[in-house]
Design a protein around this motif. Structure first.
Motif, short mmCIF file in Angstrom:
data_model
loop_
_atom_site.label_atom_id
_atom_site.label_comp_id
_atom_site.label_asym_id
_atom_site.label_seq_id
_atom_site.Cartn_x
_atom_site.Cartn_y
_atom_site.Cartn_z
N UNK A 198 -9.77 16.20 11.57
CA UNK A 198 -8.37 16.45 11.19
C UNK A 198 -8.34 16.96 9.75
N UNK A 205 -6.33 2.00 6.50
CA UNK A 205 -6.40 3.42 6.14
C UNK A 205 -7.82 3.97 6.34
N UNK A 206 -8.82 3.13 6.10
CA UNK A 206 -10.21 3.56 6.32
C UNK A 206 -10.43 3.87 7.79
N UNK A 207 -9.85 3.03 8.65
CA UNK A 207 -10.03 3.24 10.09
C UNK A 207 -9.37 4.55 10.52
N UNK A 228 -11.86 11.82 10.53
CA UNK A 228 -13.12 12.53 10.25
C UNK A 228 -13.82 12.94 11.54
N UNK A 255 2.79 1.12 6.91
CA UNK A 255 2.26 1.77 5.71
C UNK A 255 1.81 0.75 4.65
N UNK A 282 -7.16 17.84 5.92
CA UNK A 282 -6.53 16.99 4.90
C UNK A 282 -5.02 17.17 4.91
N UNK A 301 -0.22 10.92 8.67
CA UNK A 301 -0.46 9.47 8.46
C UNK A 301 0.81 8.78 7.94
N UNK A 336 0.54 5.38 0.47
CA UNK A 336 -0.43 6.37 0.93
C UNK A 336 -0.81 7.35 -0.17
N UNK A 351 -14.39 13.77 5.41
CA UNK A 351 -15.85 13.69 5.40
C UNK A 351 -16.38 14.25 6.72
N UNK A 386 -3.55 15.20 7.70
CA UNK A 386 -3.59 13.76 7.38
C UNK A 386 -2.44 13.41 6.44
N UNK A 387 -2.28 14.23 5.43
CA UNK A 387 -1.26 13.92 4.42
C UNK A 387 0.15 13.92 5.00
N UNK A 411 0.83 -1.20 0.00
CA UNK A 411 0.00 0.00 0.00
C UNK A 411 0.87 1.26 0.00
N UNK A 455 -11.46 7.29 9.31
CA UNK A 455 -12.71 7.34 10.08
C UNK A 455 -12.51 8.18 11.34
N UNK A 456 -11.45 7.87 12.09
CA UNK A 456 -11.19 8.63 13.31
C UNK A 456 -10.78 10.07 12.99
N UNK A 479 -19.20 10.08 7.75
CA UNK A 479 -18.28 8.97 7.99
C UNK A 479 -18.96 7.84 8.77
#
Lengths: 536, 234
Positions: free
Chosen positions: B105, B93-95, B101, B124, B107, B114, A288, A294, B110-111, A286, B98-99, A299
C-alpha cells in the motif's frame, strides 16, 4: 477438590508432556520412540555433565578430608539454577498461562487452580534438581559409600530443595512484573534485566573458575561458611547429611513453609492478582503520524526480530550460545597458556592445537541454539495471518532464518575478535574464525527451521513449552551437537593422521558447514515450503 | 468474481467437512453464508483463503487460481476470522503498517485510509497501544481496519458482527456496502439471520458440508422468512 485437582493437573500436564502436544502429532510410533530416545539422550548428557563435575571435585577435596564441600556446593548450585528458572518461568506458569481464562469460570475453587499451576511449576523445577543435585548425590554415594542419614538427606534434598528458590523466584518475578506492567517498554526492560543477570552469571562463573584446587582445599571451611552465609539452608543440608536430624527437619521447614505461606497468600485473591498482573499500559491519545513503508522482506524481518527481543524467555533460551561464546572469551585468558602446557610438541603444533580448539568451541557455540527452532511454533494462533496474505513462504522462512543470524552475529563477532586479540591469532586466522561463525550461524538458522517444520507445536499454553520443552528444540540441540562433534572430530583426525595445519583444517570445517547450510537451505525452501502448507 | 467449483475438504476419511461445494460470487455481491454449528462454513472460508489445503475442487478469483498462483490470488482478498488472534507484541499501528507493507500500500493511501477507517471504528487513539492490551472487539476492529486499508477486491469474513458494538457493526455494514458499490464483493458467514436478510443480496445455506440452497435472497426464501427457511432446511 482432590478429584478436580487431579483432573486439571492431568489436563495441564498433557499440554507439557503428552506426545501429541510436544509437536509430533502424527500417529507414527517410530517418531514417538525417536523423540523419547532424543529426550533420554539429552537427560543422560546433562546428568553425565553433573556426574563428571562431582567426580572431579571429589578427587580434589576428598584427600584433604573435605568431602562435605561437595553436597554443600551442589545444593547451592541446584538452588541457584532453580532460582534462575523460577525467575524466568514462574509468571508463565502462575499468572500468564493461556488456559487461566478457561479454568477460572469452571466450578473449581481458584485455590485448586493455583495448586495445579504450582504443581506443574514444581515438576519442572524438580527436573532441574534431579539432574544437578540428584546426579551429584548418586555419584557421591558411589564414590564415598552411603549412610542412612546421608541417603535420606539426599532424597529429601532433591524434592524439597527447589521449594525455597521457587518461593523467592515467584515473589521477585511477580513484584517486578507488577512494577513494570505499565511501562511502555516493559518487554525490553525484562529482556535487559535477563541479559544483565546472565552476564553477571558468566562473570561469577569466571570468578569461580579462578579458584585453584589448592585454594579450595586450603579454604574449604571458609568456602562452606561463605556459601552458607549467602544461602543458609546449605548449612542445614550439610549438617543433616552428617547425621543431624534437627537440621534435616529445619531444612524441610525453611523450604516448605515459605511456599505454603506464599500459596495461601496468593490463593486469597488469585484471580485478582492474575488480572492485575496482566493489566497493560494503554493509552487513548495516539495521533496518526505518517510512517515509512517497507519491503515485504524488511517488514517480516522487523517482525521476527521484535518477536525475539520482546521475550526474555525466547531471547535467553534461543541465544544462550552467545553466553557460551562470552564465556569462551573470558576463558581465553586461561587458554593462552595452553601452548606452554603442551610439553613435547613444537610451538607451531601447540598453536595449531589452540587454534583448532577455539574453532571447535566457536562452531559448537554458534550452532548450539537457534531462534528459528521455535519460530514457526510460536506463530500458533496467528498462523492464519501468514496463510491468508500474499507472501511467498520462502520470504517468511528467510526472514525467520536471518533473524537468528542477525541477533547472534554481533555478539559472536565481538567475542571472537576479543578471543583472537587475547590469543594473538593472525588476521587471516581471525577472519577465518569470523567466517566460520557466520557460516555456522546460517546453517543453524536453517537447521532450526527444518527441525521446527518436522515437529511444529501450535497448541501451547505458555511459550516455554515451545522454546524449552518441545520436540523441535530438543532435536535441534541434539542435531547441532552431533554435527559439531562430527566436523570437529574429522578435523582432529586430519591433524593426527594427515598432519594438516590448523588453518587448512578450519577451512575444511567451514566448508563442511557451508555444504550443510546449502543442503538445509535447499530442504527448507523445497520440502519445508510444502510442509508449511500442510501445517495448521 | 470468485468461483468455487466442487470444493471438497475432509479432516478424516470418514467425514467430509465440505462436500462438492460450488458457488459463484460476482462483483458487487454481498453474499451471506449460513448454516448450523459445524456445518462447514469456517472450513469453506479457510479453504478459499488458502489457510487450509483442500483435497479437490478449484477456487479462482477473476480467473486467478488459488492453487496455482496463491500470492496473486491472495493479493486481491482480505480475510478476517471469527476470533482474530493478532501479533500481540505489536502496537495497532504497527500491525496495520505490517499488512500495508505486505500488500504494498502506498504511503499516500496509508495516510488517507488509516485515519479514515480508524476514526470510523473509533480506534485511532488506541493505535499506539500494544495489541495484547486490546479487547476482543478492539482486535476485530483493528483486523477490519488493516483489511480495508489495502483495498481488497473480495472481503471474506467469518462471523464479523460477533463482538462488535452496535455502532461498529453499523459502520462495518456501511463500509461493506461501499466496497461492493465500488465493484468489490463480500462473502461472509453469520448466524444472525436478520443481518443476512437486510444486508445481503445473495445467500447460501450449507448443511453437513453440502450446499442446500443458494442464489438471490428473494429467490432462496420465496414467500417464507429466512428464519423459517433455515429451520426447515437445517
Amino acid at each position: 477438590m482432590k478429584n478436580k485437582f487431579i483432573l486439571l493437573l492431568k489436563a495441564g500436564l498433557s499440554y507439557t508432556f503428552a506426545s501429541s502436544k510436544m509437536g509430533f502429532g502424527s500417529k507414527s510410533k517410530g517418531k514417538k520412540i525417536g523423540i523419547i530416545i532424543l529426550f533420554a539422550f539429552l537427560g543422560i548428557y546433562l546428568a553425565a555433565f553433573s556426574a563428571i563435575i562431582t567426580v572431579l571435585f571429589y578427587e580434589n577435596v576428598s584427600a584433604a578430608g573435605l568431602k562435605m564441600l561437595i553436597p554443600s556446593l551442589f545444593v547451592s548450585a541446584s538452588a541457584i539454577l532453580n532460582l534462575l528458572s523460577a525467575l524466568f518461568t514462574s509468571a508463565g506458569f502462575l499468572f500468564k498461562a493461556k488456559d487461566l481464562p478457561i479454568l477460572f469460570p469452571l466450578p473449581v475453587s481458584h485455590r485448586t487452580v493455583l495448586a495445579v499451576k504450582f504443581t506443574q511449576f514444581y515438576l519442572t523445577e524438580v527436573l532441574i534438581s534431579l539432574i544437578t543435585l540428584g546426579v551429584s548425590m548418586v555419584t557421591f554415594y558411589v564414590l564415598d559409600g552411603v549412610t542412612l542419614m546421608g541417603l535420606i538427606t539426599g532424597v529429601v534434598g532433591i524434592f524439597i530443595a527447589p521449594l525455597l528458590p521457587m518461593s523467592i523466584g515467584v515473589a521477585i518475578a511477580f513484584g517486578v512484573g507488577m512494577l513494570i506492567r505499565n511501562f511502555k517498554y516493559k518487554n525490553q526492560i525484562t529482556t535487559a534485566i535477563t541479559v544483565i543477570s546472565s552476564v553477571a552469571l558468566v562473570l561469577a562463573y569466571y570468578a569461580a573458575s579462578n579458584l585453584q584446587g589448592d585454594f579450595i582445599i586450603a579454604n574449604a571451611k571458609a568456602l562452606i561458611d561463605k556459601v552458607s552465609s549467602i544461602y543458609f539452608p546449605t548449612r542445614l543440608f550439610v549438617n543433616a547429611f552428617e547425621g543431624d536430624v534437627l537440621s534435616l527437619l529445619l531444612f524441610i521447614a525453611v523450604n516448605v513453609l515459605p511456599l505454603i505461606i506464599l500459596f495461601l497468600l496468593v490463593s486469597l485473591r488469585y484471580s485478582s492478582l492474575v488480572a492485575s498482573f496482566n493489566t497493560e499500559r494503554t493509552s487513548s491519545d495516539y495521533i496518526y503520524t505518517a510512517g515509512s513503508a517497507s519491503s515485504t522482506f524488511g517488514t517480516f524481518l522487523s517482525k521476527e526480530i521484535k518477536r525475539v527481543l520482546t521475550s526474555s524467555m525466547y531471547l535467553l533460551n534461543s541465544c544462550s550460545s552467545m553466553l557460551m561464546l562470552g564465556m569462551y572469551a573470558i576463558l581465553s585468558f586461561k587458554l593462552k597458556t595452553l601452548p606452554d602446557q603442551l610439553f613435547g610438541v613444537s610451538p607451531e603444533l601447540a598453536e595449531d592445537i589452540l587454534y583448532l580448539t577455539m574453532a571447535g568451541l566457536i562452531a559448537l557455540a554458534c550452532g548450539f541454539t537457534s531462534t528459528s527452532a521455535s519460530s514457526i511454533s510460536l506463530e500458533a494462533k496467528t498462523l492464519w495471518i501468514l496463510r491468508s496474505i500474499p507472501v511467498d513462504i520462502k520470504t517468511i522462512f528467510n526472514a525467520k532464518a536471518l533473524t537468528n543470524a542477525i541477533i547472534q552475529l554481533p555478539v559472536a563477532t565481538a567475542a571472537i575478535i576479543f578471543i583472537c586479540i587475547v590469543l594473538g591469532f593472525s588476521i587471516v586466522k581471525s577472519l577465518l574464525l569470523l567466517a566460520l561463525a557466520a557460516i555456522v550461524l546460517l546453517a543453524a538458522s536453517y537447521g532450526g527451521l527444518v527441525t521446527n517444520l518436522l515437529f511444529p507445536k501450535l497448541d501451547w499454553q505458555n511459550e516455554m513449552q515451545v522454546i524449552k520443552q518441545s520436540a523441535a528444540s530438543g532435536l535441534y540441540i541434539l542435531f547441532s551437537f552431533v554435527i559439531a562433534t562430527l566436523f570437529i572430530g574429522l578435523a582432529v583426525l586430519g591433524m593426527i593422521f594427515l598432519h594438516l595445519d590448523s588453518l587448512t583444517l578450519v577451512m575444511g570445517v567451514a566448508a563442511l558447514y557451508m555444504f550443510l547450510f546449502l543442503i538445509l537451505h535447499g530442504i527448507t525452501l523445497g520440502w519445508g515450503v510444502r510442509k508449511f502448507q500442510r501445517i495448521y | 468474481m470468485l468461483v468455487i467449483q466442487s470444493l471438497t475438504k475432509s479432516y478424516s476419511p470418514e467425514k467430509k467437512a465440505v462436500d462438492d461445494l460450488s458457488l459463484t460470487i460476482e462483483d458487487g455481491d454481498i453474499y451471506g453464508f449460513i448454516g448450523h454449528n459445524g456445518a462447514g462454513k469456517t472450513t469453506t472460508l479457510k479453504s478459499i483463503t488458502g489457510i487450509i489445503p483442500f483435497e479437490s475442487g478449484t477456487v479462482t478469483f477473476n480467473g486467478i487460481d488459488l492453487s496455482k498462483q496463491p500470492e496473486l490470488y491472495k493479493s486481491n482478498i482480505a480475510y478476517i476470522p471469527d476470533n482474530p488472534d493478532l501479533y500481540e507484541n505489536m502496537t495497532g499501528i504497527k500491525y496495520i503498517n505490517f499488512l500495508a507493507d505486505v500488500f504494498s500500500v502506498s504511503q499516500q493511501d496509508r495516510d488517507s485510509l488509516i485515519p479514515r477507517y480508524a476514526d470510523a471504528f473509533e480506534l485511532t487513539g488506541n493505535l499506539g497501544s500494544p495489541i495484547s492490551s486490546y479487547s476482543h472487539g478492539m482486535k476485530q476492529k483493528l483486523a477490519l481496519i488493516a483489511a480495508f486499508v489495502h483495498k481488497p477486491r473480495l472481503l471474506i469474513l467469518d462471523e464479523p458482527f460477533v463482538g462488535l458494538d452496535p455502532k461498529a457493526a453499523y459502520t462495518l455494514k456501511e463500509f461493506m456496502k461501499e466496497l461492493c458499490a465500488g465493484g468489490g464483493s463480500i462473502f461472509f458467514s453469520t448466524h444472525v439471520l436478520e443481518v443476512a436478510e437486510k444486508l445481503c443480496n445473495k445467500i447460501a445455506i450449507i448443511k453437513e458440508g453440502k450446499l442446500v440452497r443458494s442464489g438471490l435472497i428473494d429467490d432462496v426464501r420465496g414467500d417464507s422468512t429466512l428464519e423459517n427457511l433455515f429451520l426447515e432446511l437445517v
